[in-house]
Design a protein around this motif. Structure first.
Motif, PDB file in Angstrom:
ATOM      1  N   GLU A  16       0.861  -1.187   0.000  1.00 52.34           N
ATOM      2  CA  GLU A  16       0.000   0.000   0.000  1.00 52.34           C
ATOM      3  C   GLU A  16       0.891   1.229   0.000  1.00 52.34           C
ATOM      4  OE1 GLU A  16      -3.641   0.416   2.655  1.00 52.34           O
ATOM      5  OE2 GLU A  16      -2.317   1.942   3.471  1.00 52.34           O
ATOM      6  N   PHE A  17       0.625   2.162  -0.913  1.00 50.34           N
ATOM      7  CA  PHE A  17       1.414   3.382  -1.004  1.00 50.34           C
ATOM      8  C   PHE A  17       0.745   4.507  -0.194  1.00 50.34           C
ATOM      9  CE2 PHE A  17       2.602   0.806  -4.638  1.00 50.34           C
ATOM     10  CZ  PHE A  17       3.986   0.874  -4.576  1.00 50.34           C
ATOM     11  N   GLY A  54      -2.801   5.643  -0.786  1.00 51.66           N
ATOM     12  CA  GLY A  54      -3.897   4.700  -0.612  1.00 51.66           C
ATOM     13  C   GLY A  54      -4.006   3.690  -1.731  1.00 51.66           C
ATOM     14  N   SER A  55      -3.224   3.874  -2.795  1.00 45.33           N
ATOM     15  CA  SER A  55      -3.223   2.913  -3.898  1.00 45.33           C
ATOM     16  C   SER A  55      -2.448   1.668  -3.473  1.00 45.33           C
ATOM     17  CB  SER A  55      -2.556   3.561  -5.111  1.00 45.33           C
ATOM     18  OG  SER A  55      -2.494   2.664  -6.181  1.00 45.33           O
ATOM     19  N   MET A  56      -2.889   0.514  -3.963  1.00 46.56           N
ATOM     20  CA  MET A  56      -2.194  -0.738  -3.651  1.00 46.56           C
ATOM     21  C   MET A  56      -1.747  -1.419  -4.932  1.00 46.56           C
ATOM     22  SD  MET A  56      -4.513  -2.733  -0.907  1.00 46.56           S
ATOM     23  CE  MET A  56      -4.837  -2.072   0.711  1.00 46.56           C
ATOM     24  N   LEU A  57      -0.567  -2.033  -4.870  1.00 51.63           N
ATOM     25  CA  LEU A  57      -0.157  -2.950  -5.935  1.00 51.63           C
ATOM     26  C   LEU A  57      -0.088  -4.346  -5.330  1.00 51.63           C
ATOM     27  CD1 LEU A  57       2.648  -1.164  -8.020  1.00 51.63           C
ATOM     28  CD2 LEU A  57       0.198  -1.327  -8.493  1.00 51.63           C
ATOM     29  N   ALA A  58      -0.559  -5.320  -6.102  1.00 54.95           N
ATOM     30  CA  ALA A  58      -0.544  -6.714  -5.676  1.00 54.95           C
ATOM     31  C   ALA A  58       0.140  -7.538  -6.745  1.00 54.95           C
ATOM     32  CB  ALA A  58      -1.977  -7.221  -5.494  1.00 54.95           C
ATOM     33  N   GLN A  73       0.428   2.392 -13.165  1.00 56.07           N
ATOM     34  CA  GLN A  73       1.076   2.097 -11.882  1.00 56.07           C
ATOM     35  C   GLN A  73       1.757   0.728 -11.908  1.00 56.07           C
ATOM     36  OE1 GLN A  73      -0.888   3.184  -8.199  1.00 56.07           O
ATOM     37  NE2 GLN A  73      -2.478   4.289  -9.296  1.00 56.07           N
ATOM     38  N   ALA A 115      -1.274  -6.175 -10.101  1.00 53.47           N
ATOM     39  CA  ALA A 115      -2.595  -5.552 -10.130  1.00 53.47           C
ATOM     40  C   ALA A 115      -2.559  -4.298  -9.281  1.00 53.47           C
ATOM     41  CB  ALA A 115      -3.637  -6.511  -9.551  1.00 53.47           C
ATOM     42  N   GLN A 116      -3.347  -3.297  -9.668  1.00 54.78           N
ATOM     43  CA  GLN A 116      -3.509  -2.128  -8.808  1.00 54.78           C
ATOM     44  C   GLN A 116      -4.901  -2.201  -8.197  1.00 54.78           C
ATOM     45  OE1 GLN A 116      -5.470   0.937  -9.328  1.00 54.78           O
ATOM     46  NE2 GLN A 116      -4.703   1.884  -7.472  1.00 54.78           N
ATOM     47  N   LEU A 117      -4.970  -1.964  -6.894  1.00 54.82           N
ATOM     48  CA  LEU A 117      -6.231  -2.021  -6.165  1.00 54.82           C
ATOM     49  C   LEU A 117      -6.437  -0.702  -5.429  1.00 54.82           C
ATOM     50  CD1 LEU A 117      -4.787  -5.003  -6.003  1.00 54.82           C
ATOM     51  CD2 LEU A 117      -6.643  -5.519  -4.427  1.00 54.82           C
ATOM     52  N   GLY A 118      -7.682  -0.363  -5.195  1.00 52.09           N
ATOM     53  CA  GLY A 118      -7.959   0.839  -4.423  1.00 52.09           C
ATOM     54  C   GLY A 118      -9.452   1.040  -4.292  1.00 52.09           C
ATOM     55  N   LEU A 156      -8.205   9.472  -6.435  1.00 47.35           N
ATOM     56  CA  LEU A 156      -6.933   8.732  -6.405  1.00 47.35           C
ATOM     57  C   LEU A 156      -6.197   8.783  -7.738  1.00 47.35           C
ATOM     58  CD1 LEU A 156      -7.430   5.515  -4.260  1.00 47.35           C
ATOM     59  CD2 LEU A 156      -5.913   7.433  -3.862  1.00 47.35           C
ATOM     60  N   ARG A 182       4.334  10.525  -5.132  1.00 43.51           N
ATOM     61  CA  ARG A 182       3.018  10.158  -4.588  1.00 43.51           C
ATOM     62  C   ARG A 182       2.791  10.991  -3.347  1.00 43.51           C
ATOM     63  NH1 ARG A 182       0.507   5.010  -6.142  1.00 43.51           N
ATOM     64  NH2 ARG A 182       1.996   3.737  -7.302  1.00 43.51           N
ATOM     65  N   ALA A 210      -3.248  10.795   0.206  1.00 46.76           N
ATOM     66  CA  ALA A 210      -4.515  11.062  -0.470  1.00 46.76           C
ATOM     67  C   ALA A 210      -5.611  11.400   0.522  1.00 46.76           C
ATOM     68  CB  ALA A 210      -4.937   9.858  -1.286  1.00 46.76           C
ATOM     69  N   PRO A 230      -7.924   4.492   2.947  1.00 51.24           N
ATOM     70  CA  PRO A 230      -7.389   3.405   2.131  1.00 51.24           C
ATOM     71  C   PRO A 230      -8.394   2.252   2.031  1.00 51.24           C
ATOM     72  CG  PRO A 230      -6.383   3.375   4.297  1.00 51.24           C
ATOM     73  CD  PRO A 230      -7.260   4.592   4.252  1.00 51.24           C
TER      74      PRO A 230
END
Lengths: 389, 389
Positions: A249-250, A253-257, B156, B257-260, B266, B277, B280, B284
Motif C-alpha cells: 500500500e502506497f 492509498g493505492s495498492m499494488l498486488a 502504476q 494488479a492495482q487495487l484501491g 486517487l 506520490r 490522499a 485506504p
C-alpha cells in the motif's frame, strides 16, 4: 549466463530450481550443489548437471554419495564448511538458499562477503540474524532477492517505486488447513491433519509453520529486514486461495498486488532472472478460473504464533532468534508426536518468557541465543509431554 | 508547485480534481478552467481559485458566466478556441482533460505542441485520434498520464518495469448494471435502469457506455495507444466489485494488479503527483472489508459493443473514430428515449458496415470520419426509431 549454487538441491525448492535451470539452459548453469540427506538424488543431479563442487550435511551422507559411484568433481565437503565451500565457489554468481533451518547462516554471510547475489528461500537466516545479514549485504553492496512467494511478490510490487512512498506491506496467508476451526478442534489436531496444506506443496517444517501461522510471523520479521519497514508497517491478511501473493500500500492509498499460480518455479526464476524476466515454464494464471478471491483478518486468538512473532520483532535484538529456535524445537516435537498442536505456541511463549533479551550484532551472540533457546524449548517440550501423560 | 489547467472543471472528474487541489494547496495551483454549460458552478470556482483564464463551451454560456457578476480574469473564451486558450496558457504545467466527448481533440494537440503534460480522463480523444496524439506526444516528448482508473492502474503496474517484459494487459470491468441479464431482459432496459451504475458515480454518457461495455471497448483502444501493445495483448475481465482496477501480466506469468477504493480523486492525484506520490484525501482500501473479489469472462454475445471495439481496433485507421462517433450518437439517442438499449450496438454495427476505412493520420481525416459517422449513425438511429413505431 548466470552461474548458480544451490544449497538444498534435493528438497522441494531445490528441485524446482533445477527445473528452472532445465527450462533455461542458455541462461542458467549449475556450478555447485549441497544436499542434506538425500545422497541418491544428489548423485543423479551430479550426473546430470556436472557441478564443480558438492556437499552433503554429514560425513555419513558423503559416504553414501561416494558409494553411488557417480563421478564426483573432487572432495565431498560436509557440515557448515561444506555449505560455505559450495556458496563461495569462485565461479558462482547467485547462491540459492533452498534449505530450511538455521544451518545456512554462516554460508549466507560467507557468500555475501564473497560478493555473491543471494536468492533466499530460507526463512530462518533473516529471522535469526536479519541485522547481521542485511548490514553485511549493504556493506558489500550485495542484493538479497527473496524467493519466498510473499516477499518475492512484494519485491515485484516495489520494483521501480520510491521506498518513501510505501505506507504498508500486506502479506497474504492461506490461513493453513485449520482456518475457521474452533479452539477445541485445534486441540485435537493430528500431525497428518497439519501436513495437509490447502494450496502449497512444501516441506514438513514449513507446512506445520503454515498451519500455526508462525510461517507468516517469520515472514513479518523477514519483511522488516528485507524491505526496511517498521513492524507496524507490516500487516497480514488471510487469503485462502493463495492467488494474491502479497501487496504493497502506497501513501496515496493505492495498492499494488502480485498475483500468480502457486508454483515456486515462478519466484525462483524471478530471483534468477532479475532484473530481467524470462518466459516461465508454467501456465499463466487464469483469473476467470480463479473466479473468487477472499480476504479476511487473521484469528490472532486462535493462532497465537503470529502475535508472538510480532512481539519478538518489536522486542528486537536476539528475541526473534529465540522465537525461531523455540519454534523449530516445538515443531519437531509435534512432528515426532511428543506434543500437541496447541502446545507449539505454549513452548515458544514459555521460552520467550524465560529469555533475557540481548543484542544480536555478532554471529556468536546469535548462535548463543539460538543454542540457549533450543535447550530451553526442548526442556519445556519435555515437561509438556510429561504433563500430557 | 504544479500549475493546472482543467478542461471540464464543473463535471464529475473536474470537481474531483479541484478536491485534490484543495487537499494539496502547497503542491497544486489552478491556472485556468474550462466548463461546458454550468456557468453558476464555474463562477463559484473562479471566485475560489482565481484562475488566469476561463472558457465556456458557448457564447450563451459565457454570457451567463458574465451575468453572475464574478470577477473574471479577462475575456471569456468559447468553443474549441476557448479550450485551446485554457490548455496552452503559458503558466500551465499539466492539462487535465476532464470532459467527455470529442470536442477536446484540438486542445489536446495544441497542449502537446505547447509542451504541457497531459492528464487524460477523456476517452474519445485517443479512440478517435490515438495515432495523431501519441505521435505528437512522442515528438514533443510530452507525457500522457491516464486518469481513467483502468489505465491509471496499468500505468502504476508498469512503472519501473521493462515494456519488453509485458505479455498482456488485463482491463477489469464492473460489468455494469446488466451483468448476468438475459438477452430478453436487455431488450426491456430503460434509461433509468442503465443510469444506475453499481460501483462508480460518473456522467450519463460514460454510465451508459459502462452498461453496454462500450466503455471497456473504448478503453481497449486507448490502452493500445497509451501503452504501445498489440490488440491481442489486451484482455477484459469482468470484476463486479471494481476493487482491482486492472492488471498487467508479464512474460514469466507473474501479474501485477492495482487495487484501491472507487474514488476518482486517487487516479487524478496520481496523474498530478507522478512520479511522486502524495497522501490522499481518501481512506485506504480495507481488503478484509472488500472480502470477496470475483472475476469472470465478459458475455460478448450479450454485450456486442466490446467485440465491435476490438473489430475497429484491428481494422485500424479511422475505424475506431467511426466507432466512437456512432456510439456517441447512439447513446444520445438512447438517453433521449428514441432508441432501445439493444439498438445501441445495432446503430454502431450498421455504421461500421457502411464505412469505407481510411487512414487517420491528419486532424482533417479524423474530423471527416467523425462527421460522416455522426451523420450516418443519426440516420440509422432515426430509421430504427421509425421501425420501432
Amino acid at each position: 549466463m548466470k552461474r548458480l549454487a544451490i544449497i538444498g538441491s534435493t528438497g522441494s525448492i531445490g528441485t524446482s530450481a533445477l527445473a528452472v535451470v532445465d527450462a533455461h539452459p542458455d541462461r542458467l548453469q549449475v556450478v555447485s550443489l549441497a544436499a542434506g540427506d538425500n545422497a541418491a538424488l544428489l548423485a543423479e543431479q551430479v550426473a546430470k548437471y556436472r557441478p564443480l563442487a558438492v556437499a552433503m550435511a554429514t560425513e555419513a551422507g558423503a559416504e553414501r554419495l561416494r558409494a553411488t559411484g557417480v563421478a564426483l568433481p573432487g572432495e565431498v565437503r560436509t557440515g557448515s564448511d561444506g555449505l560455505i565451500a559450495v556458496a563461495t565457489h569462485p565461479d558462482v554468481d547467485i547462491v540459492l538458499y533452498a534449505s530450511s533451518g538455521s544451518v545456512a547462516l554462516e554460508a549466507v554471510l560467507a557468500a555475501i562477503e564473497a560478493g555473491k547475489t543471494i536468492a533466499l528461500a530460507n526463512k530462518e537466516v533473516l529471522v535469526m540474524a536479519g541485522e547481521l545479514v542485511t548490514a553485511a549485504a549493504r556493506r558489500r553492496q550485495v542484493a538479497i532477492l527473496p524467493v519466498d512467494s510473499e516477499h518475492n511478490a512484494i519485491h515485484q510490487c516495489l520494483h521501480g517505486h520510491d521506498g518513501l512512498h510505501v505506507r504498508r506491506l500486506i502479506l497474504t496467508a492461506s490461513g493453513g488447513p485449520f482456518r475457521g476451526r474452533s479452539a477445541e478442534a485445534l486441540d485435537q489436531v493430528t500431525v497428518a491433519d497439519a501436513l495437509k496444506h490447502p494450496t502449497w506443496q512444501m516441506g514438513r517444517k514449513i507446512t506445520i509453520d503454515s498451519a500455526t501461522l508462525m510461517n507468516k510471523g517469520l515472514e513479518v520479521i523477514e519483511a522488516h529486514w528485507l524491505f526496511g519497514v517498521r513492524p507496524d508497517q507490516i500487516d497480514v491478511v488471510i487469503h485462502p486461495q493463495s492467488v494474491v501473493h502479497s501487496l504493497v500500500e502506497f501513501v496515496d492509498g493505492s495498492m499494488l498486488a502480485q498475483l500468480g499460480v502457486t508454483d515456486m518455479r515462478l519466484p525462483i526464476q524471478y530471483a534468477c532472472s532479475y532484473p530481467d524476466r524470462w518466459a516461465a515454464p508454467v501456465p499463466p494464471l487464469d483469473l476467470t478460473r480463479a473466479a473468487t478471491l477472499q480476504f479476511e483478518p487473521p484469528a490472532l486468538d486462535l493462532f497465537p504464533c503470529l502475535g508472538l512473532a510480532y512481539r519478538a520483532l518489536h522486542a528486537g535484538g536476539d528475541v526473534p532468534c529465540v522465537l525461531n529456535a523455540a519454534n523449530e524445537v516445538a515443531v519437531a516435537s509435534f512432528l515426532e508426536g511428543r506434543i500437541g498442536f496447541t502446545d507449539i505456541p505454549r513452548v515458544i511463549e514459555s521460552t520467550l518468557a524465560a529469555h533475557v533479551p540481548a543484542p544480536a550484532d555478532t554471529l556468536m551472540a546469535v548462535r548463543r541465543a539460538d543454542a540457549w533457546a533450543r535447550a530451553h524449548a526442548a526442556h519445556v517440550a519435555v515437561q509438556s509431554t510429561t504433563r500430557g501423560i
